[in-house]
Scaffold this active site. Structure first.
Site, PDB file in Angstrom:
ATOM      1  N   ILE A 220     -18.981 111.243  13.602  1.00  0.00           N
ATOM      2  CA  ILE A 220     -17.083 111.126  14.282  1.00  0.00           C
ATOM      3  C   ILE A 220     -16.189 112.125  12.821  1.00  0.00           C
ATOM      4  CG2 ILE A 220     -18.043 110.358  15.900  1.00  0.00           C
ATOM      5  CD1 ILE A 220     -17.415 107.298  14.874  1.00  0.00           C
ATOM      6  N   GLY A 221     -16.526 111.737  12.009  1.00  0.00           N
ATOM      7  CA  GLY A 221     -15.347 111.874  10.770  1.00  0.00           C
ATOM      8  C   GLY A 221     -15.647 111.697   9.450  1.00  0.00           C
ATOM      9  N   GLY A 223     -14.006 111.687   5.748  1.00  0.00           N
ATOM     10  CA  GLY A 223     -12.443 111.627   5.222  1.00  0.00           C
ATOM     11  C   GLY A 223     -13.701 111.886   3.807  1.00  0.00           C
ATOM     12  N   GLY A 226     -15.288 108.687   3.111  1.00  0.00           N
ATOM     13  CA  GLY A 226     -16.920 108.409   3.528  1.00  0.00           C
ATOM     14  C   GLY A 226     -16.906 108.998   4.433  1.00  0.00           C
ATOM     15  N   LYS A 244     -20.244 106.091   5.739  1.00  0.00           N
ATOM     16  CA  LYS A 244     -21.299 106.021   4.574  1.00  0.00           C
ATOM     17  C   LYS A 244     -20.387 106.489   3.148  1.00  0.00           C
ATOM     18  CE  LYS A 244     -25.857 107.014   3.817  1.00  0.00           C
ATOM     19  NZ  LYS A 244     -27.171 107.684   4.697  1.00  0.00           N
ATOM     20  N   ASP A 336      -2.149 102.970   2.868  1.00  0.00           N
ATOM     21  CA  ASP A 336      -2.427 104.694   2.990  1.00  0.00           C
ATOM     22  C   ASP A 336      -2.258 104.890   4.708  1.00  0.00           C
ATOM     23  OD1 ASP A 336      -3.498 106.877   2.467  1.00  0.00           O
ATOM     24  OD2 ASP A 336      -5.233 106.308   2.565  1.00  0.00           O
TER      25      ASP A 336
HETATM   26  N1  LIG Z   1     -13.391 103.008  13.457  1.00  0.00           N
HETATM   27  C1  LIG Z   1     -14.042 104.372  13.695  1.00  0.00           C
HETATM   28  N2  LIG Z   1     -14.207 104.508  15.586  1.00  0.00           N
HETATM   29  C2  LIG Z   1     -14.187 105.961  15.304  1.00  0.00           C
HETATM   30  N3  LIG Z   1     -14.096 107.352  13.963  1.00  0.00           N
HETATM   31  C3  LIG Z   1     -13.525 106.572  13.226  1.00  0.00           C
HETATM   32  C4  LIG Z   1     -13.680 105.023  13.064  1.00  0.00           C
HETATM   33  N4  LIG Z   1     -13.646 105.124  11.340  1.00  0.00           N
HETATM   34  C5  LIG Z   1     -13.355 106.487  11.144  1.00  0.00           C
HETATM   35  N5  LIG Z   1     -13.503 107.317  12.235  1.00  0.00           N
HETATM   36  C6  LIG Z   1     -13.342 108.750  11.914  1.00  0.00           C
HETATM   37  O1  LIG Z   1     -13.425 109.011  10.846  1.00  0.00           O
HETATM   38  C7  LIG Z   1     -12.664 109.768   9.981  1.00  0.00           C
HETATM   39  C8  LIG Z   1     -12.938 109.330   8.090  1.00  0.00           C
HETATM   40  O2  LIG Z   1     -12.319 108.055   8.868  1.00  0.00           O
HETATM   41  P1  LIG Z   1     -11.573 107.115   6.934  1.00  0.00           P
HETATM   42  O3  LIG Z   1     -10.829 107.720   7.419  1.00  0.00           O
HETATM   43  O4  LIG Z   1     -12.113 105.928   7.460  1.00  0.00           O
HETATM   44  O5  LIG Z   1     -13.098 107.828   6.039  1.00  0.00           O
HETATM   45  P2  LIG Z   1     -12.232 107.761   4.593  1.00  0.00           P
HETATM   46  O6  LIG Z   1     -13.112 108.420   4.007  1.00  0.00           O
HETATM   47  O7  LIG Z   1     -11.176 106.289   3.921  1.00  0.00           O
HETATM   48  O8  LIG Z   1     -10.921 108.944   4.674  1.00  0.00           O
HETATM   49  P3  LIG Z   1      -9.351 109.185   3.745  1.00  0.00           P
HETATM   50  O9  LIG Z   1      -9.659 108.317   2.657  1.00  0.00           O
HETATM   51  O10 LIG Z   1      -8.822 110.767   4.379  1.00  0.00           O
HETATM   52  O11 LIG Z   1      -8.442 109.171   4.958  1.00  0.00           O
HETATM   53  C9  LIG Z   1     -10.879 109.138  10.817  1.00  0.00           C
HETATM   54  O12 LIG Z   1     -10.701 110.077  10.576  1.00  0.00           O
HETATM   55  C10 LIG Z   1     -12.085 109.129  12.468  1.00  0.00           C
HETATM   56  O13 LIG Z   1     -12.261 110.595  12.514  1.00  0.00           O
HETATM   57 MG   LIG Z   2      -9.023 107.731   6.686  1.00  0.00          MG
END
Ligand SMILES: Nc1ncnc2c1ncn2[C@@H]1O[C@H](COP(=O)(O)OP(=O)(O)OP(=O)(O)O)[C@@H](O)[C@H]1O
Ligand SMILES: [Mg+2]
Length: 579
Positions: A220-221, A223, A226, A244, A336
């Site tokens: 679903i995403g 980042g 992860g 992950k 952030d």
């Molecule tokens: N709890 C959740 N429910 C639904 N979608 C989620 C959730 N957590 C994350 N996502 C999806 O996954 C994407 C990335 O999540 P997240 O921001 O936690 O990861 P990240 O690797 O820390 O991102 P970044 O450091 O680039 O901000 C989000 O933009 C969203 O689309």
């Molecule tokens: Mg994020």
């Protein structure tokens, strides 16, 4: 004496064995390294019950441990149940960790003793960690609530497995203690507390928890840190978002970030406007975090489709300010905050079916139509702050800069004196973006302008809202409002500002209250009915007679000519009852 000497001879080897045990402990994070000498932690009393029955194998009773067991039997306190509970490994306190390490060492000593005495090993499944030494990898734990644990309750089987083994680890002793108490006439229920000496460390199992416990539905995403998957928990049937780490975390920058995220979640617990956390673990050097699944996706993906109107922005502001207020009240800052880290949950009208059912019931009671309207509400959107990887404490800040599009100038200059207001700036930028001011620049003159107090007015917004955004993005952090003052801002508290969804939320709360009251009313009615029925059943013949007499008296008064006949029939009934 002779036995004690034999026992002492074992010491060097025992020491060596303790060293290898120590290695095991170091590998297993749940066990503390500083372990006391193995010798002083042999719990001899229980081993009396591990020794073979006197008539079967008397030679084995000469084992030094057995000898010690009888000596200590009288002093060992009968805390079997408490000890057994400790076997479940949680919560880990310094005391329990110490005890676990003792278990390891005791097990090593016991294995040595067994070897020395050339006791025939027979196949057995427990205790698991005794076999680690022989390159035996434990495959499972014993969960006391599953049918598997029934095996452990089987007295016969347990005796066969343990009764003649010459082991001295602590959990075995607990088992044996229960055996002892059974023998002492306490009863079979004691055996059920048998548990493997310790739970398996994750690294020992080599089974992917992710695969074992979750069914991956979709990605679903993605980042920077992860990959986030939508997963179904095989056991509880609920959907979660599992993040992950893309790269192995150990020793890298991401390790701190991953831990940060988990720590922040653990401290922040549960708040409606913060993405809920369930658990975290490591697999193949990757960090996995199980969070609440937000079915509305991120704000970023929403504003890629369309801008938010002012009423929606107010809800967004209200919710995120409330989440921030909560985070800030814990002396933490997000660092952030951005549209990609704000998530939406969409809830259909609450208790729709419940309300309908209840409404039907109450139609009968003359409350027609009152609840009909209540079942026609729309989806309710809640905004939640997520991605806590950059969270830091304002008391001891370790700032890992977040997304530069949303960061204020002072943070880039490493001025961390007012971190709360850095979050406010990021929220201001997020509102600006969501209202149609994006995409936000990463650098350049536009970026500078936004940090110099030159945030342009957006034509779609009211003057007040534009002013609020400009205040939130003020170059001077002191001038920016706090999360509490935003929350209490007139723009959010006036009735006109309430959007349909906000009103829906309030309605939902009122509906909940109504439901509770109606339930209570229904229960009270039931009780009243029951009470009346009981009254009727419990009436004594005398009471019935009195009642009937009273009834016949009143009838007599009303219809004097018929009363004689009625009185006679009443008499007959009373006579029958008396017989
Ligand atoms: N709890 C959740 N429910 C639904 N979608 C989620 C959730 N957590 C994350 N996502 C999806 O996954 C994407 C990335 O999540 P997240 O921001 O936690 O990861 P990240 O690797 O820390 O991102 P970044 O450091 O680039 O901000 C989000 O933009 C969203 O689309
Ligand atoms: Mg994020």
């Amino acid at each position: 004496m002779h036995e004690m000497e034999a026992f002492r001879k074992l010491q060097p080897e025992r020491k060596q064995d303790a060293d290898s045990s120590q290695e095991q402990i170091e590998l297993n994070s749940s066990v503390e390294m500083r372990s006391p000498s193995p010798v002083c932690h042999i719990q001899p009393r229980k081993l009396r019950f591990a020794s073979p029955p006197i008539d079967e194998e008397p030679q084995k009773r000469s084992s030094p441990i057995h000898t010690r067991s009888s000596a200590a039997a009288a002093v060992s306190p009968p805390y079997r149940k408490v000890r057994a509970l400790r076997l479940f490994d949680t919560p880990a306190t310094p005391k329990t960790i110490l005890q676990k390490s003792r278990n390891h060492l005791s097990a090593a000593v016991a294995a040595d003793v067994a070897r020395k005495n050339q006791i025939e090993e027979r196949p057995r499944s427990l205790p698991l960690h005794n076999r680690v030494k022989d390159n035996f990898q434990p495959q499972w734990n014993v969960n006391p609530f599953t049918p598997d644990s029934f095996l452990a309750r089987n007295k016969k089987r347990c005796r066969t497995q343990f009764g003649r083994d010459n082991l001295s680890n602590r959990s075995l002793q607990i088992f044996l203690n229960s055996e002892e108490e059974k023998d002492d006439g306490e009863g079979d229920e004691n055996v059920e507390l048998v548990q493997a000496p310790k739970r398996l460390a994750l690294q020992d199992t080599n089974i992917s928890r992710y695969q074992k416990e979750f069914l991956e539905i979709s990605l679903i995403g993605i980042g920077e840190f992860g990959l986030v998957y939508q997963c179904l928990n095989r056991l509880d049937g609920c959907v979660y978002a599992i993040k992950k780490s893309i790269k192995p975390v150990a020793g890298s920058f991401f390790e701190k970030r991953a831990l940060n995220e988990v720590w922040a979640h653990a401290v922040l617990g549960k708040h409606d406007n913060v993405v809920r956390y369930y658990s975290a673990w490591a697999e193949d050097n990757h960090m996995l975090i199980q969070n609440e699944y937000c079915n509305g996706g991120s704000l970023q993906s929403l504003i890629q489709k369309r801008c938010l109107v002012e009423s929606e922005l107010k809800i967004l502001l209200l919710h995120v300010a409330e989440g921030l207020r909560y985070i800030h009240s814990n002396d933490l800052v997000h660092m952030d905050l951005k549209s990609g880290n704000i998530f939406l949950t969409k809830m259909p009208s609450l208790h729709k079916s419940n309300t309908l059912t209840m409404a039907k019931e109450f139609y009968e009671d003359g409350m027609d139509g009152i609840y009909e309207e209540l079942s026609n509400t729309e989806c309710i959107t809640t905004y939640k702050i997520g991605d806590l990887g950059h969270v830091t404490s304002v008391k001891e800040p370790h700032v890992e800069e977040g997304d530069c599009r949303y960061l204020p100038f002072e943070i880039l200059q490493e001025d961390f004196s007012n971190l709360f207001k850095a979050d406010i700036f990021s929220l201001g930028m997020t509102l600006f973006e969501a209202a149609g001011g994006g995409p936000l620049p990463k650098n350049g003159p536009e970026w500078q302008k936004l940090r110099n107090g030159e945030v342009p007015n957006l034509p779609t917004l009211s003057t007040e809202f534009n002013e609020l955004i400009q205040l939130m993005t003020h170059p001077d952090p002191e001038k920016r409002p706090s999360s509490t003052s935003i929350f209490n801002h007139p723009i959010l508290s006036s009735m006109e500002s309430k959007s349909k969804s906000q009103l829906n939320q309030e309605l939902t709360i009122e509906k909940r209250k109504n439901e509770i009251l109606l339930r209570k009313l229904r229960e009270a009615k039931k009780l009243l009915k029951q009470y009346e029925q009981n009254e009727r059943v419990n009436q004594t013949p005398t009471a019935i007679m009195e009642q009937r007499c009273l009834r016949s008296y009143s009838r007599k008064k009303n219809t004097p000519c018929k009363m004689g006949g009625l009185r006679d029939s009443n008499k007959n009934v009373i006579n029958k009852l008396n017989y």
